[in-house]
Design a protein around this motif. Structure first.
Motif, PDB file in Angstrom:
ATOM      1  N   SER A 172       0.773  -1.350   0.125  1.00  0.00           N
ATOM      2  CA  SER A 172       0.123   0.064   0.016  1.00  0.00           C
ATOM      3  C   SER A 172       0.876   1.246  -0.020  1.00  0.00           C
ATOM      4  O   SER A 172       2.027   1.158  -0.264  1.00  0.00           O
ATOM      5  CB  SER A 172      -0.899   0.082   1.280  1.00  0.00           C
ATOM      6  OG  SER A 172      -0.137  -0.187   2.447  1.00  0.00           O
ATOM      7  N   HIS A 173       0.203   2.416   0.231  1.00  0.00           N
ATOM      8  CA  HIS A 173       0.962   3.731   0.025  1.00  0.00           C
ATOM      9  C   HIS A 173       0.503   4.635   1.230  1.00  0.00           C
ATOM     10  O   HIS A 173      -0.388   4.216   1.847  1.00  0.00           O
ATOM     11  CB  HIS A 173       1.026   4.221  -1.275  1.00  0.00           C
ATOM     12  CG  HIS A 173      -0.470   4.787  -1.440  1.00  0.00           C
ATOM     13  ND1 HIS A 173      -1.652   3.999  -1.554  1.00  0.00           N
ATOM     14  CD2 HIS A 173      -1.089   6.009  -1.462  1.00  0.00           C
ATOM     15  CE1 HIS A 173      -2.559   4.928  -1.715  1.00  0.00           C
ATOM     16  NE2 HIS A 173      -2.338   6.108  -1.714  1.00  0.00           N
ATOM     17  N   GLY A 205      -9.558  -2.073  -1.379  1.00  0.00           N
ATOM     18  CA  GLY A 205      -8.077  -1.179  -1.641  1.00  0.00           C
ATOM     19  C   GLY A 205      -8.408  -0.032  -2.295  1.00  0.00           C
ATOM     20  O   GLY A 205      -9.713   0.567  -2.635  1.00  0.00           O
ATOM     21  N   ASN A 206      -7.456   0.760  -2.946  1.00  0.00           N
ATOM     22  CA  ASN A 206      -7.387   1.979  -3.399  1.00  0.00           C
ATOM     23  C   ASN A 206      -7.575   2.073  -4.967  1.00  0.00           C
ATOM     24  O   ASN A 206      -7.673   3.023  -5.767  1.00  0.00           O
ATOM     25  CB  ASN A 206      -6.407   2.805  -2.988  1.00  0.00           C
ATOM     26  CG  ASN A 206      -4.808   2.434  -3.485  1.00  0.00           C
ATOM     27  OD1 ASN A 206      -4.880   1.722  -4.113  1.00  0.00           O
ATOM     28  ND2 ASN A 206      -3.939   2.969  -2.885  1.00  0.00           N
ATOM     29  N   GLN A 239      -5.369   1.091  -7.126  1.00  0.00           N
ATOM     30  CA  GLN A 239      -4.339   1.416  -7.707  1.00  0.00           C
ATOM     31  C   GLN A 239      -3.312   0.293  -8.095  1.00  0.00           C
ATOM     32  O   GLN A 239      -2.270   0.229  -8.821  1.00  0.00           O
ATOM     33  CB  GLN A 239      -3.603   2.535  -7.278  1.00  0.00           C
ATOM     34  CG  GLN A 239      -4.323   3.924  -7.137  1.00  0.00           C
ATOM     35  CD  GLN A 239      -3.632   5.156  -6.485  1.00  0.00           C
ATOM     36  OE1 GLN A 239      -2.300   4.912  -6.176  1.00  0.00           O
ATOM     37  NE2 GLN A 239      -4.488   5.925  -5.961  1.00  0.00           N
ATOM     38  N   GLY A 240      -3.653  -0.728  -7.541  1.00  0.00           N
ATOM     39  CA  GLY A 240      -2.803  -1.993  -7.594  1.00  0.00           C
ATOM     40  C   GLY A 240      -2.747  -2.665  -8.981  1.00  0.00           C
ATOM     41  O   GLY A 240      -3.747  -2.615  -9.653  1.00  0.00           O
ATOM     42  N   LYS A 241      -1.837  -3.453  -9.331  1.00  0.00           N
ATOM     43  CA  LYS A 241      -1.903  -4.052 -10.276  1.00  0.00           C
ATOM     44  C   LYS A 241      -2.024  -5.595 -10.597  1.00  0.00           C
ATOM     45  O   LYS A 241      -2.216  -6.160 -11.443  1.00  0.00           O
ATOM     46  CB  LYS A 241      -0.380  -3.585 -11.238  1.00  0.00           C
ATOM     47  CG  LYS A 241      -0.444  -2.027 -11.633  1.00  0.00           C
ATOM     48  CD  LYS A 241       1.078  -1.886 -12.504  1.00  0.00           C
ATOM     49  CE  LYS A 241       1.228  -0.470 -12.783  1.00  0.00           C
ATOM     50  NZ  LYS A 241       2.446  -0.137 -13.587  1.00  0.00           N
ATOM     51  N   ALA A 287     -10.695   5.459  -3.178  1.00  0.00           N
ATOM     52  CA  ALA A 287      -9.345   5.917  -3.577  1.00  0.00           C
ATOM     53  C   ALA A 287      -9.138   7.547  -3.249  1.00  0.00           C
ATOM     54  O   ALA A 287      -8.506   8.440  -3.615  1.00  0.00           O
ATOM     55  CB  ALA A 287      -9.598   6.167  -5.125  1.00  0.00           C
ATOM     56  N   GLU A 301      -3.261  -0.167  -1.606  1.00  0.00           N
ATOM     57  CA  GLU A 301      -3.566  -0.955  -2.877  1.00  0.00           C
ATOM     58  C   GLU A 301      -4.319  -2.005  -2.614  1.00  0.00           C
ATOM     59  O   GLU A 301      -5.460  -2.495  -3.354  1.00  0.00           O
ATOM     60  CB  GLU A 301      -2.378  -1.194  -3.747  1.00  0.00           C
ATOM     61  CG  GLU A 301      -1.618   0.122  -4.259  1.00  0.00           C
ATOM     62  CD  GLU A 301      -0.185  -0.373  -4.833  1.00  0.00           C
ATOM     63  OE1 GLU A 301      -0.175  -1.487  -5.096  1.00  0.00           O
ATOM     64  OE2 GLU A 301       0.504   0.510  -5.376  1.00  0.00           O
ATOM     65  N   HIS A 341      -5.796  -3.322   0.680  1.00  0.00           N
ATOM     66  CA  HIS A 341      -6.013  -3.099   1.995  1.00  0.00           C
ATOM     67  C   HIS A 341      -6.421  -4.013   2.919  1.00  0.00           C
ATOM     68  O   HIS A 341      -5.901  -4.243   4.023  1.00  0.00           O
ATOM     69  CB  HIS A 341      -6.762  -1.743   2.279  1.00  0.00           C
ATOM     70  CG  HIS A 341      -6.775  -1.026   3.562  1.00  0.00           C
ATOM     71  ND1 HIS A 341      -6.074   0.038   3.732  1.00  0.00           N
ATOM     72  CD2 HIS A 341      -7.600  -1.439   4.562  1.00  0.00           C
ATOM     73  CE1 HIS A 341      -6.184   0.591   5.045  1.00  0.00           C
ATOM     74  NE2 HIS A 341      -7.013  -0.449   5.886  1.00  0.00           N
TER      75      HIS A 341
END
Length: 476
Positions: A38-39, A99-100, A102-104, A113, A120, A122
């Protein structure tokens, strides 16, 4: 004691009252729950402090099973508390990911978001096929809360239907909903008429099955293993025994009911429409016409019910919600209609009984063996712990209170003059909102009380609190 996991990673969950603590796990504990990176500086700092590592993918636990039909997560706005969308559990898997977006590596089902401390990947909500329960897993984010309490990363936590789950500082939160359970509808979704006025008194018989929201019999204290179809067959058979005159409703309730009301022959006391789950209330208020009438089988998220109408009264005759059987360790003598606005109080409390209490038994019916001095010393310790901020009032009430309100973190429904013991009421009147009392002695035992609100603020706060943990009111 419940256990789950593999030889490499086994979690031990030991019951303590109505909450759980977790024993030590092996080095392979992440076999049960692995998550994505995550970020956000807040999350990273939390992870570094805990030593927990987030993973880029979610590994399905070995205990994962298909979620019950109709189960879902509902997403709500923090600002308005209105539902914004429903996310059902897929038929081919028993989990949802948050999650947000943005993860791939892994796609998430619920995208939040709007906050930097939502990862990403969570968290996950997953269904345990053997326990028949949902577990929340913080996937290393370290910023997940259930009912305001922080969730420890990578340690699955049982969540109940309706639990409020928050992720970081997101402007949205989610609640678990089960297919058969009644739900609170937002004003935008519901144009239903107001609940039926007045109160009814009824007794009921509850037969649980393994798929209900709390598959443990309050009569035996044991997990329920029968299927939904078996439970229906049981209660239909009981109904025939009652109607044929082979046994009275009260006798059958005492012997067979899985509700705590079995002790009173199923008697629930007086209650209003909104106290009970909607399917139950609809039958009790609208379908049963005459005293003594017995319902057909009624299904709620608690299980299958038979209901017998014992009485009905109009609003002018209505007593306080804290009165009679539904009041637990409190007494009520005054109607809500006679209260002045400033004389309404909303509190939570911890009750410790002792050998001199008027009813010296705990919630399981076991005799209380502690002396008054021991109860006073323990309550004094709780007071200092709460004031230090180490443990919340709610947590201590859940674990230690001898009042039935413990299941709701000690909250009791708003009350007015004359509805509590005089000593209890006097102590509350001297408090300001948010303030703790000293140790208060009543015939029930020793209390520690926190005033949550008084006057005009009571109903706003009580309504908000009921969406978290409803105040004790004897509901099904």
């Amino acid at each position: 004691m419940e256990t789950f996991g593999s030889k490499e990673a086994v979690y031990f969950i030991k019951p303590v009252g109505r909450v759980y603590y977790r024993g030590k796990q092996s080095a392979g504990e992440t076999a049960l729950a692995q998550g994505g990176k995550s970020h956000g500086k807040t999350m990273e700092a939390a992870r570094k402090a805990s030593g927990v590592k987030a993973q880029p993918t979610f590994k399905e636990p070995r205990w994962l099973g298909a979620a019950p039909s109709g189960a879902r997560l509902d997403v709500y706005s923090q600002k308005s508390n209105e539902r914004v969308r429903k996310v059902p559990f897929p038929a081919n898997r028993g989990y949802l990911l948050v999650g947000n977006g943005q993860g791939k590596a892994t796609a998430v089902d619920i995208v939040l978001a709007d906050a930097s401390d939502v990862g990403e990947l969570h968290a996950a909500v997953a269904f345990h096929r053997e326990h028949r329960k949902f577990y929340l897993i913080d996937l290393g984010a370290g910023a997940t809360r259930v009912r305001g309490q922080q969730v420890e990363p990578l340690k699955p936590l049982v969540i109940a239907e309706g639990s409020r789950i928050e992720f970081g500082s997101s402007s949205q939160y989610v609640r678990l909903r089960l297919g058969g359970a009644p739900e609170r509808q937002s004003p935008a979704e519901s144009t239903a008429a107001a609940p039926v006025p007045g109160q009814v008194r009824a007794r009921h018989i509850l037969i649980k099955h393994r798929d209900v929201r709390n598959p443990v019999s309050k009569r035996t204290g044991q997990p329920v293993s029968i299927s939904r179809d078996e439970a229906r067959a049981v209660i239909e058979s009981l109904r025939q025994h009652i109607l044929s005159g082979e046994a009275s409703f009260e006798e059958v309730a005492r012997i067979e009911s899985d509700c705590n009301s079995y002790k009173r022959g199923g008697d629930l006391g007086w209650f209003d429409y909104t106290t009970m789950q909607e399917p139950f209330a609809r039958v009790a208020f609208l379908e049963l016409k005459h005293t003594g009438d017995i319902s057909d089988v009624v299904e709620t998220s608690s299980g299958f019910h038979l209901i017998q109408l014992l009485g009905r009264r109009c609003p002018e005759q209505q007593a306080s919600p804290a009165s009679g059987i539904t009041g637990g360790d409190t007494d009520a003598t005054q109607s809500n209609a006679t209260r002045a606005p400033d004389d309404v109080f909303y509190v939570r409390h911890i009750l410790l009984k002792h050998t001199g209490s008027r009813n010296p038994s705990d919630l399981k019916g076991h005799p209380i063996v502690r002396s008054k001095a021991e109860a006073r010393a323990l309550l004094s310790k709780f007071q200092k712990t709460i004031q230090s901020g180490l443990v919340s009032f709610e947590q201590l009430a859940l674990q230690h209170s001898d009042c039935k309100s413990s299941r709701y973190g000690g909250r009791i429904r708003p009350f007015g003059p004359g509805e509590m013991h005089a000593e209890f009421e006097r102590a509350v009147r001297n408090l300001e909102p948010g303030q703790l009392s000293g140790i208060v002695e009543t015939p029930s035992g020793l209390h520690l009380i926190e005033l949550l609100a008084r006057g005009d603020d009571v109903w706003r706060l009580a309504k908000a609190g009921s969406q978290e943990t409803p105040a004790f009111n004897g509901s099904v």
